[in-house]
Design a protein around this motif. Structure first.
Motif, PDB file in Angstrom:
ATOM      1  N   VAL A 148      13.609  -7.677  -0.101  1.00 27.93           N
ATOM      2  CA  VAL A 148      13.598  -7.950   1.288  1.00 27.93           C
ATOM      3  C   VAL A 148      13.759  -6.743   2.110  1.00 27.93           C
ATOM      4  CG1 VAL A 148      15.466  -8.503   3.073  1.00 27.93           C
ATOM      5  CG2 VAL A 148      15.590  -9.637   0.960  1.00 27.93           C
ATOM      6  N   GLY A 149      12.596  -6.701   3.094  1.00 25.67           N
ATOM      7  CA  GLY A 149      12.453  -5.636   3.912  1.00 25.67           C
ATOM      8  C   GLY A 149      11.589  -4.393   3.103  1.00 25.67           C
ATOM      9  N   GLY A 150      10.912  -4.982   2.087  1.00 26.62           N
ATOM     10  CA  GLY A 150      10.092  -3.887   1.141  1.00 26.62           C
ATOM     11  C   GLY A 150      11.140  -3.153   0.241  1.00 26.62           C
ATOM     12  N   LYS A 151      12.350  -3.631   0.272  1.00 29.40           N
ATOM     13  CA  LYS A 151      13.376  -2.908  -0.787  1.00 29.40           C
ATOM     14  C   LYS A 151      13.498  -4.190  -2.049  1.00 29.40           C
ATOM     15  CE  LYS A 151      13.562   0.769   1.795  1.00 29.40           C
ATOM     16  NZ  LYS A 151      12.764   2.079   1.378  1.00 29.40           N
ATOM     17  N   LYS A 152      13.288  -3.595  -2.918  1.00 24.40           N
ATOM     18  CA  LYS A 152      13.686  -4.281  -4.437  1.00 24.40           C
ATOM     19  C   LYS A 152      15.111  -3.987  -4.673  1.00 24.40           C
ATOM     20  CE  LYS A 152      11.924  -3.278  -8.543  1.00 24.40           C
ATOM     21  NZ  LYS A 152      13.005  -3.126  -9.337  1.00 24.40           N
ATOM     22  N   THR A 153      15.769  -5.281  -5.188  1.00 22.11           N
ATOM     23  CA  THR A 153      17.124  -5.112  -5.555  1.00 22.11           C
ATOM     24  C   THR A 153      17.182  -5.899  -6.819  1.00 22.11           C
ATOM     25  OG1 THR A 153      18.171  -5.068  -3.557  1.00 22.11           O
ATOM     26  CG2 THR A 153      19.531  -5.510  -5.416  1.00 22.11           C
ATOM     27  N   ASP A 154      17.394  -5.275  -8.184  1.00 25.70           N
ATOM     28  CA  ASP A 154      17.687  -5.859  -9.247  1.00 25.70           C
ATOM     29  C   ASP A 154      19.049  -6.690  -9.390  1.00 25.70           C
ATOM     30  OD1 ASP A 154      15.205  -4.933 -10.249  1.00 25.70           O
ATOM     31  OD2 ASP A 154      16.198  -3.016 -10.738  1.00 25.70           O
ATOM     32  N   GLN A 178       0.850  -1.082   0.055  1.00 26.16           N
ATOM     33  CA  GLN A 178      -0.028   0.088  -0.028  1.00 26.16           C
ATOM     34  C   GLN A 178       0.860   1.179  -0.022  1.00 26.16           C
ATOM     35  OE1 GLN A 178      -3.580  -0.349  -0.338  1.00 26.16           O
ATOM     36  NE2 GLN A 178      -2.995  -2.715  -0.382  1.00 26.16           N
ATOM     37  N   ASN A 179       2.349   0.906  -0.193  1.00 26.40           N
ATOM     38  CA  ASN A 179       3.061   2.146  -0.331  1.00 26.40           C
ATOM     39  C   ASN A 179       2.951   3.119  -1.426  1.00 26.40           C
ATOM     40  OD1 ASN A 179       5.222   3.964   0.039  1.00 26.40           O
ATOM     41  ND2 ASN A 179       6.806   2.175   0.482  1.00 26.40           N
ATOM     42  N   LEU A 180       2.598   4.137  -1.274  1.00 29.72           N
ATOM     43  CA  LEU A 180       2.253   5.262  -2.183  1.00 29.72           C
ATOM     44  C   LEU A 180       3.643   5.548  -3.381  1.00 29.72           C
ATOM     45  CD1 LEU A 180      -0.313   7.643  -0.835  1.00 29.72           C
ATOM     46  CD2 LEU A 180      -0.662   5.445  -2.368  1.00 29.72           C
ATOM     47  N   GLU A 181       4.708   5.309  -2.532  1.00 28.43           N
ATOM     48  CA  GLU A 181       6.067   5.481  -3.178  1.00 28.43           C
ATOM     49  C   GLU A 181       6.393   4.547  -3.927  1.00 28.43           C
ATOM     50  OE1 GLU A 181       8.820   6.796  -0.263  1.00 28.43           O
ATOM     51  OE2 GLU A 181       7.779   8.286   0.824  1.00 28.43           O
ATOM     52  N   THR A 223       1.962  -6.610 -10.775  1.00 27.85           N
ATOM     53  CA  THR A 223       1.205  -7.246  -9.529  1.00 27.85           C
ATOM     54  C   THR A 223       2.178  -8.264  -8.610  1.00 27.85           C
ATOM     55  OG1 THR A 223      -0.750  -7.393 -10.646  1.00 27.85           O
ATOM     56  CG2 THR A 223      -0.370  -8.614  -8.585  1.00 27.85           C
ATOM     57  N   ARG A 224       3.235  -8.834  -9.712  1.00 34.20           N
ATOM     58  CA  ARG A 224       4.175  -9.737  -8.746  1.00 34.20           C
ATOM     59  C   ARG A 224       5.010  -8.973  -7.966  1.00 34.20           C
ATOM     60  NH1 ARG A 224       3.902 -12.862 -13.905  1.00 34.20           N
ATOM     61  NH2 ARG A 224       3.445 -15.068 -13.305  1.00 34.20           N
ATOM     62  N   HIS A 225       5.841  -7.879  -8.356  1.00 27.18           N
ATOM     63  CA  HIS A 225       6.476  -6.923  -7.672  1.00 27.18           C
ATOM     64  C   HIS A 225       5.874  -6.183  -6.541  1.00 27.18           C
ATOM     65  CE1 HIS A 225       8.875  -7.311 -11.339  1.00 27.18           C
ATOM     66  NE2 HIS A 225      10.026  -7.129 -10.573  1.00 27.18           N
ATOM     67  N   ARG A 226       4.706  -5.937  -6.546  1.00 27.56           N
ATOM     68  CA  ARG A 226       3.825  -5.269  -5.759  1.00 27.56           C
ATOM     69  C   ARG A 226       3.583  -6.136  -4.483  1.00 27.56           C
ATOM     70  NH1 ARG A 226       2.268  -0.114  -7.209  1.00 27.56           N
ATOM     71  NH2 ARG A 226       0.688   0.136  -5.591  1.00 27.56           N
ATOM     72  N   ALA A 227       3.356  -7.589  -4.967  1.00 30.49           N
ATOM     73  CA  ALA A 227       2.914  -8.427  -3.960  1.00 30.49           C
ATOM     74  C   ALA A 227       4.125  -8.790  -3.266  1.00 30.49           C
ATOM     75  CB  ALA A 227       2.266  -9.808  -4.681  1.00 30.49           C
ATOM     76  N   ALA A 228       5.433  -9.027  -3.885  1.00 33.01           N
ATOM     77  CA  ALA A 228       6.630  -9.147  -3.150  1.00 33.01           C
ATOM     78  C   ALA A 228       7.087  -8.224  -2.030  1.00 33.01           C
ATOM     79  CB  ALA A 228       7.813  -9.415  -4.266  1.00 33.01           C
ATOM     80  N   ILE A 229       6.887  -6.958  -2.717  1.00 33.61           N
ATOM     81  CA  ILE A 229       7.153  -5.845  -1.668  1.00 33.61           C
ATOM     82  C   ILE A 229       6.079  -5.877  -0.531  1.00 33.61           C
ATOM     83  CG2 ILE A 229       7.047  -3.261  -1.301  1.00 33.61           C
ATOM     84  CD1 ILE A 229       8.033  -3.192  -4.450  1.00 33.61           C
ATOM     85  N   GLY A 230       4.968  -6.135  -0.744  1.00 39.56           N
ATOM     86  CA  GLY A 230       3.765  -6.224   0.244  1.00 39.56           C
ATOM     87  C   GLY A 230       3.968  -7.128   1.224  1.00 39.56           C
ATOM     88  N   LEU A 231       4.626  -8.326   0.696  1.00 44.45           N
ATOM     89  CA  LEU A 231       4.915  -9.303   1.958  1.00 44.45           C
ATOM     90  C   LEU A 231       6.214  -8.984   2.688  1.00 44.45           C
ATOM     91  CD1 LEU A 231       4.342 -11.869   3.138  1.00 44.45           C
ATOM     92  CD2 LEU A 231       5.681 -13.229   1.395  1.00 44.45           C
TER      93      LEU A 231
END
Length: 252
Positions: A225-231, A185-188, A195-203
């Motif tokens: 990890v911890g809501g942060k995405k690393t490519d 639900q993070n607006l940033e 959807t996959r990335h948003r679900a990963a960040i949400g969990l």
């Protein structure tokens, strides 16, 4: 009065020597009978005897008890040497098994993710660490199987009925598939993410899980990890990152 004090001193010395004889005889009987477990109780009695001998000024008893207590660690090590060896062997074996298992699971994950990314097949893989993820999962199919690249690849094939959900790995096993995760639900968070990335960040915002995402559009690999995405650009880098993130928790 002096005679009385002398008599008391004689009686105390006799009591002192008698207790020494009783202690030696009792311990000898215990050792001969091989009653190793009762020696632990005897050590407790010796501690109490030490305090009593000190209170009554029984020097010989106190000296004997102090000698036994000083050597008790060595005595116990000798008596229980077989059990100690077994315990250390079991601990070493368990730790080695966990280490091998962790390495094998990561190798299978990297191989599967590399294949999916090359074919641009979307994937979402959750690796549980310290905090259980079960309370945050919706739907899902119980599997409880060994983690293999073939199994993971087959789950995410487009014609698989559970390819849209997430795969869950707990305690080194693939336990569930087709699970829906809570969306962030993070607006940033960038609206360009699917959807996959948003679900990963949400969990990952709720628990300390490691989540791997393969983009269906680009085939790009990401770790959340911890809501942060690393490519992650290459599979070897993914393996190195997973070992750093998972190994310390896995062996606990």
């Amino acid at each position: 009065m002096n005679v009385l004090l002398q008599n008391i001193g004689v009686l105390r010395d006799l009591l002192d020597l008698s207790l020494v004889a009783v202690i030696i005889t009792s311990l000898s009987r215990l050792l001969k009978e091989g009653m190793a477990l009762r020696i632990l109780a005897t050590l407790c009695v010796l501690l109490a005897g030490h305090l009593l001998a000190r209170l009554l000024s029984l020097q010989a008893v106190r000296l004997l008890i102090d000698t036994f207590l000083a050597s008790s660690v060595l005595v116990l090590a000798v008596i229980f040497q077989t059990d100690i060896r077994r315990a250390f062997a079991a601990l070493t074996r368990t730790r080695a098994e966990k280490d091998v298992e962790m390495s094998d699971v990561i190798d299978e994950l990297v191989f599967a993710v590399a294949g999916l990314a090359q074919k641009r097949i979307g994937a979402l893989i959750v690796i549980e660490r310290g905090i259980p993820v079960d309370n945050y999962l919706a739907v899902g199919t119980d599997i409880d199987a060994k983690v293999t690249s073939e199994l993971i690849s087959s789950i995410f094939l487009p014609y698989s009925p559970i390819h849209d959900g997430a795969v869950i790995i707990q305690r080194g096993k693939l336990t569930k598939a087709g699970c829906f995760l809570p969306l962030t639900q993070n607006l940033e968070v960038s609206k360009s993410l699917g959807t996959r990335h948003r679900a990963a960040i949400g969990l990952a915002e709720l628990v300390d899980a490691v989540v791997i995402v393969v983009s269906e559009e680009t085939g790009a690999i990401s770790v959340v990890v911890g809501g942060k995405k690393t490519d992650v650009l290459e599979p070897p880098a993914l393996g190195k990152m997973l070992r750093r993130l998972i190994e310390p928790r896995w062996l606990k």
